[in-house]
Design an enzyme around this catalytic site. Structure first.
Site, PDB file in Angstrom:
ATOM      1  N   HIS A 163      14.266  94.766  40.473  1.00  0.00           N
ATOM      2  CA  HIS A 163      13.255  94.732  41.524  1.00  0.00           C
ATOM      3  C   HIS A 163      12.426  96.015  41.528  1.00  0.00           C
ATOM      4  O   HIS A 163      11.202  95.977  41.665  1.00  0.00           O
ATOM      5  CB  HIS A 163      13.902  94.548  42.896  1.00  0.00           C
ATOM      6  N   HIS A 207      21.890  98.042  45.299  1.00  0.00           N
ATOM      7  CA  HIS A 207      21.816  99.068  44.254  1.00  0.00           C
ATOM      8  C   HIS A 207      22.247 100.436  44.765  1.00  0.00           C
ATOM      9  O   HIS A 207      22.166 100.727  45.968  1.00  0.00           O
ATOM     10  CB  HIS A 207      20.393  99.168  43.704  1.00  0.00           C
TER      11      HIS A 207
END
Length: 240
Positions: A163, A207
């Site tokens: 992303h 993340h």
């Protein structure tokens, strides 16, 4: 070209500062009572993930062509260079993820709180991973259903962030192109969007700070290469 390099470098540093601070502060993701208030970050992060990233790419590609106005002879070349810049980033992501095989923060959290071994988790097939998340997380009231479904949709490895590679790749490339054309407001808006994606990946448990930092660095290098190629095309066109 120096102005392009400086603008990409400067905005890369600005994108990196927040996750770097979190990294050195020892920040560790945990669910909290305020998680429900982060739902807007989920919708933001969706703009950088399939299928909505296709719409985002189309909008940003058109914006780049409208602002930069390449000649008709070079429009296809511009489109190829820009699209390749983003796709190469995603290709790097796939190779690096499978090489390092780092578990996501939410998987580590499952391991610490529910005895779900991260190594065993990643040995399961995707559907089985989804079932594990569904069964375990539904018992925790601090994880809303929308976040659980987001985890179920992304059960792969953590490092680096696809992303962020997508968002920072687009942002830094367009900043490099727009800054030299004095489109400062547009460049800043796009940078804010990319920073929002960075925060969304961290705060949604997807993340680690190191994941997004490396993704930003990779994106900066790709953006500089792409801008260099596009600048070459501009010079060639001007000579013709």
């Amino acid at each position: 070209m120096n102005k392009t390099v400086y603008s990409i470098s400067a905005f890369s540093i600005l994108l990196i500062i927040p996750p770097a601070v979190m990294l050195f502060a020892g920040w560790h993701w945990q669910p909290s009572e305020s998680t429900e208030s982060l739902k807007w970050l989920y919708w933001l992060t969706e703009t950088a993930g399939l299928p909505y990233s296709l719409i985002t790419s189309a909008v940003l590609l058109v914006l780049a062509l409208v602002i930069c106005q390449p000649t008709k002879a070079n429009i296809i070349k511009w489109m190829i260079v820009i699209i390749c810049c983003i796709l190469v980033g995603q290709g790097i992501k796939g190779v690096v993820k499978n090489t390092f095989q780092e578990p996501r923060p939410y998987v580590v959290w499952l391991e610490e709180n529910y005895d779900v071994s991260s190594s065993d988790f990643y040995e399961l097939k995707r559907k089985q991973r989804v079932d594990v998340i569904k069964e375990v997380v539904k018992r925790n009231q601090q994880v809303p259903s929308w976040q659980r479904k987001h985890w179920q949709a992304e059960t792969g490895y953590s490092f680096p962030s696809g992303h962020v590679l997508f968002a920072a790749g687009w942002a830094l490339l367009l900043i490099g192109l727009f800054w030299q054309r004095r489109q400062y407001a547009l460049a800043i808006v796009i940078a804010v969007w990319a920073e929002g994606i960075v925060f969304s990946r961290l705060l949604l448990g997807m993340h680690w700070p190191s994941d997004v930092i490396v993704s930003i660095i990779i994106s900066a290098v790709l953006a500089m290469v792409a801008c260099r190629l596009l600048q070459t095309q501009i010079r060639i066109t001007s000579k013709e």
